[in-house]
Design an enzyme around this catalytic site. Structure first.
Site, PDB file in Angstrom:
ATOM      1  CG  ASP A   1      -9.360   0.054   5.123  1.00  0.00           C
ATOM      2  OD1 ASP A   1      -9.197  -0.374   3.961  1.00  0.00           O
ATOM      3  OD2 ASP A   1      -8.657  -0.287   6.095  1.00  0.00           O
TER       4      ASP A   1
ATOM      5  CE  LYS B   1      -3.757  -2.466   2.218  1.00  0.00           C
ATOM      6  NZ  LYS B   1      -4.474  -2.843   3.437  1.00  0.00           N
TER       7      LYS B   1
ATOM      8  CD  GLN C   1      -3.232  -4.104   6.697  1.00  0.00           C
ATOM      9  OE1 GLN C   1      -3.138  -3.180   5.893  1.00  0.00           O
ATOM     10  NE2 GLN C   1      -3.904  -5.204   6.445  1.00  0.00           N
TER      11      GLN C   1
END
Ligand code: NAP
Length: 285
Positions: A121, A54, A98
């Protein structure tokens, strides 16, 4: 019959290219680059791989990438304080924490703390709620990435009988909302579903998000169905494989995603697209 491959790697490269063009348009017009903060707590090896990808791809498309690595024994208050700091930081448009977090942390309260406008997200209840209401908002990367992959291949969705196997907050549930919004007739299956085989056999679109290698045998797949395999399972040999038995399913499906190289690359590219969208919404040129 051998299915056409839904090539997520190629579609993700096209999506990244269009994000890079959007970033260049902003910076060329005197705007600041979109900024993504990726927070990793602890040293889960799979998470380290995802986070590295990412961060690297964020830089490749010309965005500002900020890395925050906290030790695995950091307390939750420290993580929440970091989220507060990033919420207030004008250079940051997207915050990604994460998952999974270490067991002593509670993921939902961390997600709840992220400013919904920076929730790239798409896990915040505000963004999930907006998806449920068919309102614009930041949409969860994996299901949104699946939609972009199907669109990229020109697959028509309205009227399809879609079966999703898995009902997690990060994949199954938002996937069901995406497909409902695309006017599919959606069935969500889980570990208590009766006669899963009959439900999968009745579907002309199957999305598998279970986390068990080869869980769906190929002979369950309807002739010509679209098969999207979200599962990523690492075998003892080190090989990555999906939730669908690829070789046998491919003989019956019309379209199928490989693992790796299907949904995974789309998830990361969609995160970048979400970060650009968040920057344009927060700070239009
Ligand atoms: P999860 O939270 O563990 O959810 C798994 C789901 O599978 C649950 O809803 C569970 O049902 C259901 N399930 C388990 N056993 C079942 C059975 N025998 N029959 C029917 N359903 C069953 O997993 P997740 O986070 O959604 O992830 C699923 C997979 O996708 C994993 O392999 C993960 O690594 C992968 N993934 C990939 C990406 C990507 O970018 N490609 C992104 C996220 C996740 P219950 O709810 O009833 O327990």
């Amino acid at each position: 019959m051998s299915a056409e491959i839904l090539d997520g790697k190629a579609a993700a490269a096209r999506l990244r290219q269009s994000v890079a063009t959007g970033v260049a348009r902003r910076t060329g017009g005197g705007g600041r680059p979109p900024g993504l903060a990726v927070v990793l707590v602890g040293d889960n090896p799979a998470s380290q791989v995802y986070v590295r990808k990412k961060r690297a791809q964020c830089e490749e498309v010309g965005m500002l990438s900020r890395a925050y690595d906290l030790p695995g024994d950091a307390d939750q208050e420290r993580l929440l304080a970091l989220v507060d700091e990033l919420n207030a930081d004008p250079a940051i448009d997207g915050i990604l924490v994460q998952l999974p977090l270490p067991p002593h942390m509670e993921a939902q309260s961390v997600i709840d703390r992220i400013d919904p406008a920076k929730d790239v997200d798409g896990f915040h209840p505000v963004n999930m709620g907006r998806l449920a209401l068919k309102l614009p908002g930041l949409r969860s990367c994996t299901p949104h990435g699946v939609m972009k992959l199907l669109e990229d291949a020109g697959i028509a969705l309205a009227g399809r009988d879609a079966v999703i196997v898995g009902q997690s907050n990060i994949v199954g549930r938002p996937m069901a909302l995406e497909l409902l919004n695309a006017r599919c007739t959606v069935t969500i299956c889980h570990s208590r579903t009766r006669d899963l085989e009959a439900r999968v056999r009745g579907a002309d679109l199957v999305v598998a998000a279970v986390g068990r290698p080869g869980f769906i045998p190929g002979d369950w797949i309807q002739e010509g169905a679209v098969v999207v395999d979200v599962g990523i399972n690492r075998l003892d040999s080190g090989k990555l494989t999906g939730d669908v038995d690829f070789d046998s399913a491919r003989e019956r499906a019309g379209w199928i995603t490989p693992v790796p190289g299907g949904v995974g690359p789309m998830t990361v590219a969609t995160l970048l697209a979400n970060t650009l969208d968040a920057a344009e919404a927060r700070d239009p040129l």
